[in-house]
Design an enzyme around this catalytic site. Structure first.
Site, PDB file in Angstrom:
ATOM      1  N   GLN A 286       0.838  -1.202   0.000  1.00  0.00           N
ATOM      2  CA  GLN A 286       0.000   0.000   0.000  1.00  0.00           C
ATOM      3  C   GLN A 286       0.871   1.250   0.000  1.00  0.00           C
ATOM      4  OE1 GLN A 286      -2.740  -2.120   3.257  1.00  0.00           O
ATOM      5  NE2 GLN A 286      -3.323   0.021   3.000  1.00  0.00           N
TER       6      GLN A 286
ATOM      7  N   PHE B 214      -5.997  -4.162   3.322  1.00  0.00           N
ATOM      8  CA  PHE B 214      -6.748  -3.957   4.565  1.00  0.00           C
ATOM      9  C   PHE B 214      -5.884  -3.371   5.674  1.00  0.00           C
ATOM     10  CE2 PHE B 214      -8.663  -7.651   2.341  1.00  0.00           C
ATOM     11  CZ  PHE B 214      -9.820  -7.016   1.917  1.00  0.00           C
TER      12      PHE B 214
ATOM     13  N   GLU C  63       0.181  -1.700   4.625  1.00  0.00           N
ATOM     14  CA  GLU C  63       0.517  -0.275   4.722  1.00  0.00           C
ATOM     15  C   GLU C  63       1.973  -0.145   5.133  1.00  0.00           C
ATOM     16  OE1 GLU C  63      -2.063   2.314   7.006  1.00  0.00           O
ATOM     17  OE2 GLU C  63      -0.506   3.836   7.181  1.00  0.00           O
TER      18      GLU C  63
ATOM     19  N   ARG D  19      -5.268   7.343  16.779  1.00  0.00           N
ATOM     20  CA  ARG D  19      -6.620   7.276  16.215  1.00  0.00           C
ATOM     21  C   ARG D  19      -7.599   6.671  17.228  1.00  0.00           C
ATOM     22  NH1 ARG D  19      -9.324   8.161  11.395  1.00  0.00           N
ATOM     23  NH2 ARG D  19      -7.446   8.796  10.293  1.00  0.00           N
TER      24      ARG D  19
ATOM     25  N   ARG E 134      -7.894  -1.792   8.779  1.00  0.00           N
ATOM     26  CA  ARG E 134      -9.151  -1.077   8.514  1.00  0.00           C
ATOM     27  C   ARG E 134      -9.786  -0.529   9.802  1.00  0.00           C
ATOM     28  NH1 ARG E 134     -13.041  -3.797   3.988  1.00  0.00           N
ATOM     29  NH2 ARG E 134     -13.795  -1.887   3.056  1.00  0.00           N
TER      30      ARG E 134
ATOM     31  N   PHE F 257      -7.968   1.321  11.917  1.00  0.00           N
ATOM     32  CA  PHE F 257      -6.715   1.882  12.404  1.00  0.00           C
ATOM     33  C   PHE F 257      -6.807   2.364  13.855  1.00  0.00           C
ATOM     34  CE2 PHE F 257      -2.984   4.781  12.028  1.00  0.00           C
ATOM     35  CZ  PHE F 257      -2.127   4.001  11.273  1.00  0.00           C
TER      36      PHE F 257
ATOM     37  N   THR G 102      -4.071  11.057  10.542  1.00  0.00           N
ATOM     38  CA  THR G 102      -3.921  11.864  11.751  1.00  0.00           C
ATOM     39  C   THR G 102      -2.552  12.528  11.794  1.00  0.00           C
ATOM     40  OG1 THR G 102      -3.208   9.954  13.038  1.00  0.00           O
ATOM     41  CG2 THR G 102      -5.567  10.456  13.023  1.00  0.00           C
TER      42      THR G 102
ATOM     43  N   ALA H 171      -6.063   5.261   5.422  1.00  0.00           N
ATOM     44  CA  ALA H 171      -6.887   6.266   6.091  1.00  0.00           C
ATOM     45  C   ALA H 171      -8.147   6.594   5.288  1.00  0.00           C
ATOM     46  CB  ALA H 171      -6.066   7.532   6.387  1.00  0.00           C
TER      47      ALA H 171
ATOM     48  N   GLU I  45     -13.065   2.697   5.456  1.00  0.00           N
ATOM     49  CA  GLU I  45     -13.021   2.144   6.800  1.00  0.00           C
ATOM     50  C   GLU I  45     -14.292   2.296   7.644  1.00  0.00           C
ATOM     51  OE1 GLU I  45      -9.341   4.485   7.195  1.00  0.00           O
ATOM     52  OE2 GLU I  45      -8.643   2.812   8.420  1.00  0.00           O
TER      53      GLU I  45
HETATM   54  N1  MTE Z   1     -11.253  -2.928   0.037  1.00  0.00           N
HETATM   55  C1  MTE Z   1     -10.687  -3.977  -0.578  1.00  0.00           C
HETATM   56  N2  MTE Z   1     -11.386  -4.667  -1.491  1.00  0.00           N
HETATM   57  N3  MTE Z   1      -9.407  -4.368  -0.284  1.00  0.00           N
HETATM   58  C2  MTE Z   1      -8.661  -3.706   0.667  1.00  0.00           C
HETATM   59  O1  MTE Z   1      -7.515  -4.062   0.913  1.00  0.00           O
HETATM   60  N4  MTE Z   1      -8.594  -1.857   2.308  1.00  0.00           N
HETATM   61  C3  MTE Z   1      -9.382  -0.989   3.177  1.00  0.00           C
HETATM   62  C4  MTE Z   1     -10.427  -0.235   2.360  1.00  0.00           C
HETATM   63  N5  MTE Z   1     -11.154  -1.138   1.519  1.00  0.00           N
HETATM   64  C5  MTE Z   1      -9.255  -2.588   1.338  1.00  0.00           C
HETATM   65  C6  MTE Z   1     -10.568  -2.223   0.959  1.00  0.00           C
HETATM   66  C7  MTE Z   1      -8.597  -0.021   3.909  1.00  0.00           C
HETATM   67  S1  MTE Z   1      -7.857  -0.510   5.345  1.00  0.00           S
HETATM   68  C8  MTE Z   1      -8.492   1.283   3.513  1.00  0.00           C
HETATM   69  S2  MTE Z   1      -7.672   2.426   4.429  1.00  0.00           S
HETATM   70  C9  MTE Z   1      -9.082   1.747   2.260  1.00  0.00           C
HETATM   71  O2  MTE Z   1      -9.748   0.709   1.564  1.00  0.00           O
HETATM   72  C10 MTE Z   1      -7.966   2.314   1.400  1.00  0.00           C
HETATM   73  O3  MTE Z   1      -8.390   2.716   0.149  1.00  0.00           O
HETATM   74  P1  MTE Z   1      -9.085   4.136  -0.121  1.00  0.00           P
HETATM   75  O4  MTE Z   1      -8.340   5.153   0.662  1.00  0.00           O
HETATM   76  O5  MTE Z   1      -8.935   4.297  -1.575  1.00  0.00           O
HETATM   77  O6  MTE Z   1     -10.484   4.000   0.338  1.00  0.00           O
HETATM   78  N1  HPA Z   2      -4.750   6.186   9.162  1.00  0.00           N
HETATM   79  C1  HPA Z   2      -4.243   5.187   8.435  1.00  0.00           C
HETATM   80  N2  HPA Z   2      -2.978   5.023   8.229  1.00  0.00           N
HETATM   81  C2  HPA Z   2      -2.138   5.898   8.779  1.00  0.00           C
HETATM   82  C3  HPA Z   2      -2.597   6.951   9.552  1.00  0.00           C
HETATM   83  C4  HPA Z   2      -3.980   7.112   9.745  1.00  0.00           C
HETATM   84  O1  HPA Z   2      -4.471   8.029  10.418  1.00  0.00           O
HETATM   85  N3  HPA Z   2      -1.528   7.642   9.961  1.00  0.00           N
HETATM   86  C5  HPA Z   2      -0.456   6.985   9.459  1.00  0.00           C
HETATM   87  N4  HPA Z   2      -0.821   5.951   8.749  1.00  0.00           N
HETATM   88 MO1  MOS Z   3      -6.228   1.329   6.056  1.00  0.00          MO
HETATM   89  S1  MOS Z   3      -6.012   0.476   7.906  1.00  0.00           S
HETATM   90  O1  MOS Z   3      -5.849   2.924   6.675  1.00  0.00           O
HETATM   91  O2  MOS Z   3      -4.846   0.763   5.287  1.00  0.00           O
END
Ligand code: MTE
Ligand code: HPA
Ligand code: MOS
Length: 765
Positions: free
Chosen positions: A193, A224, A228, A306, A338, A340, A436, A505, A708
């Site tokens: 990620q 998920f 990250e 968070r 997800r 966090f 954050t 995030a 999330e």
């Molecule tokens: N959806 C799918 N299909 N696969 C993933 O790995 N990760 C989740 C969410 N949805 C995830 C998912 C998490 S932890 C986050 S932070 C967000 O997607 C990240 O993507 P976005 O910022 O584009 O929403």
């Molecule tokens: N959310 C998700 N990932 C992160 C954050 C947060 O607030 N800060 C650093 N990594």
């Molecule tokens: Mo999502 S836990 O912020 O990758």
């Protein structure tokens, strides 16, 4: 827009390419890892002779082979890539074996003899805290004056809650492929990620400047949060191996290794005190969170932060004191997942509210509703709520789904049945959107229009299944005013986009969409200046819509392909790079006050369950949600996100029982036979999602982040289950301990305080 996820046809045909689906480069080798056999100890000797003697083994790589700095910690430098003298968790990488095939590498890794002087492992965060084993310094977020407020309370409840960790269970396990090139260059294809985190760490490991390392990411088979930060090690190990042997190297963890070697959602333990007036008005909330951080810092401090931001969830409480400590234990370093840390923060306040409701003899829902935040309320970290939809989503959820009728029906059912009871709960969610860490809220985009009218978009955002690529393509097409089929979103590559934040995030669309729109503004400005001169009109009068160019709303006869090819012939730029930084964010860590979030996502869920009092088993019957997406860029993709996140939240609260042996630190739930994750059959049969009619001026085209927040609706199921259990045992003191597995339901129903089951007990009560 309700278009399908762009990858859907590829996924269902099995045509989507992941790291190791791409044809291997000539001479590619494979790596496997020999790991620490204990959770805590001093390395005495490492014997790789047998491994190195095996046919097909090319190298055994150790910490002293690292040309640069053997450190990959993202926040605190406390994480060696390969163990040097101490081992801090079972499964920690010690030796990297490089061989002609993955099978040989794995077999050879098993023959490595690692001798350790064992030290006592700590697995309990409270024990770690007592021993002063804390990462960073504990934080306290506070508003009002909690100590002074207890006197103003008519009633104060206190208690403890424990909540378990969670395995990410992305379908694609951790993996990377590294290709050495000329002059010390290293190209890494990584399932991460955070491409820049891999680039930065690999450059540090190799001892080279960042510009010699290129990281490329096509897509992830799920992250998920588990990729990250924790994809970095594997990218670095592949690069280190490739550097040592001078050939391409691929490293793929199999499922069992992935389960035992990687960190997970942080388990938390919390002590709390909640005070209210007799009518249920909340007055004071005091909570102490002990985070089980695992062996190194990883992202634990950001996760903890968070938790503290979400310590009061969607409730107005004038006096708050939220304490959090990241407790270092000898488990694999726990990491982003997800939500966090937000979910753990919300679980504690929801437990306290359940206890307060029981003590007051008030319904949990009345107590929740009475205390929901409203427009203009100041949250305990100083941010004032804007466009606050906490009460709106609650009321719409309760009314639309006739909560009182559902309640009456459950009561009727419970009177008519002795062995089965129904339970209900409502779960409001208020989740802050933005990293954050304020500095992370930045993004860049690089957009090219080609002379045939096709468009290429590069951003720092990573596609992990969440549909970012689909949404960015839609945003680009809409912002240009051209047909969606013209836009292609490229791989995420550190040579095209520098210094990108992780895709995390939930901010991927906001940040990368924001940057993409700014880049498009630049290209369009140049094109319109040019065309305005050609047509003798004001550039401000020109618009593009559906590939056609209009001047003051009248068709000019120019279309997009004609415009770009004419612009090219007149030497007008067809490419632009742009930078976006989320406006309005600030946070003062000395006061723990500020404006950390761009906005909040609101929503409310109703969860309904039926519990079998003889078996402890249960069905999740109902999940009805009213959710605030603003004006979604792609409703279908976002509904998928809501349902997927809910499923993960339900799993976390019910069946995903992550267990380590407390004495040895060994993962007990180390396979899918012992770690149960929800499947289609665990999904509530009655699942209804309603979108709130709302606007978000801050997000692209009025949209809100989605990834999330809906996970936290899953927390409601814990309280629905508790409600059903109350139908059997109304007076019993019940613990707050998630997940609520069927086993735990039985314990609640039949066990005495020492945990001894007594089948006659319930009958006697
Ligand atoms: N959806 C799918 N299909 N696969 C993933 O790995 N990760 C989740 C969410 N949805 C995830 C998912 C998490 S932890 C986050 S932070 C967000 O997607 C990240 O993507 P976005 O910022 O584009 O929403
Ligand atoms: N959310 C998700 N990932 C992160 C954050 C947060 O607030 N800060 C650093 N990594
Ligand atoms: Mo999502 S836990 O912020 O990758």
């Amino acid at each position: 827009m309700k278009d399908k996820h762009l990858d859907a046809p590829l996924h269902v045909r099995g045509e989507s390419l992941y790291v190791d689906d791409v044809a291997p480069p000539v001479g590619m080798l494979h790596a496997a890892i020999a790991t620490s056999p204990v959770a805590h100890g001093r390395l005495l000797s490492v014997d790789t002779a047998d491994a190195e003697a095996m046919a097909g083994v090319v190298a055994a790589v150790r910490a002293n082979d690292v040309p640069g700095d053997n450190e990959i910690g993202p926040v605190i430098q406390d994480e060696p890539l390969l163990a040097e003298s101490l081992v801090d968790f079972m499964g920690q990488p010690v030796v990297l074996i490089v061989a002609e095939s993955a099978a040989i590498a794995r077999a050879a890794a098993k023959t490595v003899v690692i001798e350790v002087e064992e030290l006592e492992p700590v697995t309990d965060p409270r024990v770690a805290f007592e021993r002063g084993s804390v990462i960073g310094t504990p934080r306290v977020f506070a508003s009002g004056d909690v100590e002074a407020a207890w006197d103003a309370c008519d009633i104060v409840v206190s208690g403890r809650s424990d909540v378990g960790g969670q395995e990410h269970l992305y379908l694609e396990t951790q993996r990377a492929r590294a290709l050495p090139g000329e002059e010390g260059r290293m190209v890494i294809f990584s399932s991460t990620q955070s491409p820049y985190a891999v680039q930065r760490a690999a450059a540090g490991i190799l001892g080279v400047p960042a510009h010699l390392v290129e990281v490329d990411v096509k897509r992830l088979g799920g992250g998920f949060g588990g990729k990250e930060d924790q994809a970095t090690a594997w990218g670095c190990l592949a690069a280190l191996a490739a550097h040592v042997v001078g050939r391409p190297v691929e490293l793929v963890l199999d499922r069992v290794d992935d389960l035992r070697m990687t960190g997970k959602r942080h388990p938390y333990s919390a002590d709390w005190k909640l005070g209210a007036r007799r009518d249920g008005t909340l007055v004071a909330w005091d909570v102490r969170h002990y985070q089980n951080s695992g062996a190194s810092c990883d992202l634990s401090l950001a996760v903890l932060e968070r938790t503290l931001f979400h310590a009061a969830n969607a409730y107005r409480i004038p006096n708050v004191r939220a304490f959090g400590a990241a407790c270092r234990t000898n488990l694999p370093p726990n990491t982003a997942f997800r939500g966090f840390g937000g979910p753990q923060g919300m679980f504690a306040i929801e437990c306290a509210i359940a206890k307060l409701a029981e003590t007051l003899g008030m319904s949990r829902e009345d107590l929740q509703r009475k205390n929901l935040i409203a427009e203009g309320d100041t949250l305990h970290y100083g941010q004032v709520t804007e466009r606050c939809n906490a009460q709106r989503t609650w009321d719409e959820c309760a009314t639309r789904n006739e909560f009182s009728a559902l309640r009456a029906e459950a009561e009727r059912f419970n009177r008519a049945n002795t062995d089965k009871k129904r339970g209900l709960a409502m779960m409001p969610v208020c989740f802050g959107i933005a990293f954050t860490g304020t500095f992370l809220n930045q993004a860049s985009a690089l957009v090219h229009a080609y002379t045939d009218g096709s468009v290429s978009v590069s951003t720092g955002g990573v596609e992990m299944g969440q549909g970012l690529t689909t949404k960015l393509a839609a945003i680009a097409a809409r912002h240009f005013g051209i047909s969606p089929g013209r836009v292609r979103v490229e791989t995420t590559n550190t040579t095209r986009i520098a210094n990108m934040s992780p895709t995390a995030a939930s901010a991927g669309t906001d940040l990368n969409g924001g940057a993409t729109m700014l880049a498009i503004d630049r290209i369009k400005a140049g094109l319109f200046d040019f065309l305005a001169r050609e047509l003798g009109v004001d550039p401000g009068s020109l618009t593009l819509d559906g590939d056609a160019v209009y001047a003051d709303g009248a068709d000019t006869g120019w279309d997009w392909p004609k415009l770009v090819s004419a612009a090219y012939m007149n030497r007008i730029a067809l490419s632009a790079h742009a930078f976006y930084a989320t406006p309005g964010l600030h946070f003062d860590k000395t006061k723990e006050h500020g404006n950390p979030f761009a906005y909040h996502v609101f929503g409310t869920a109703i969860l309904g369950v039926t519990v079998d009092g003889l078996r402890g088993t249960y069905e999740i019957d109902t999940a009805r949600i009213v959710h605030d997406l603003g004006r979604p860029v792609n409703e279908l993709v976002d509904l998928g996100q809501i349902e997927g996140a809910l499923g993960q939240g339900l799993g976390w609260m019910t069946m995903e029982d992550l267990r380590y042996d407390p004495d040895t630190g060994r993962l007990l739930s180390n396979a899918l036979s012992t770690y149960k994750a929800p499947d289609l059959f665990a999904t509530p049969r009655d699942l209804q999602v309603t979108l709130l009619d709302a606007e978000n001026p801050v997000g692209p085209f009025g949209s809100k982040a989605v990834g999330e927040p809906p996970l936290m609706y899953g927390i409601g199921v814990y309280f629905a289950l508790r409600d059903a259990v109350r139908g059997f045992v109304s007076d019993r003191e019940l613990r707050f301990d998630a997940p609520m597995t069927p086993e735990r339901v039985l314990m609640d129903l039949y066990a005495d305080d020492s945990g001894v089951l007594d089948s006659g007990r319930r009958a006697a009560e």
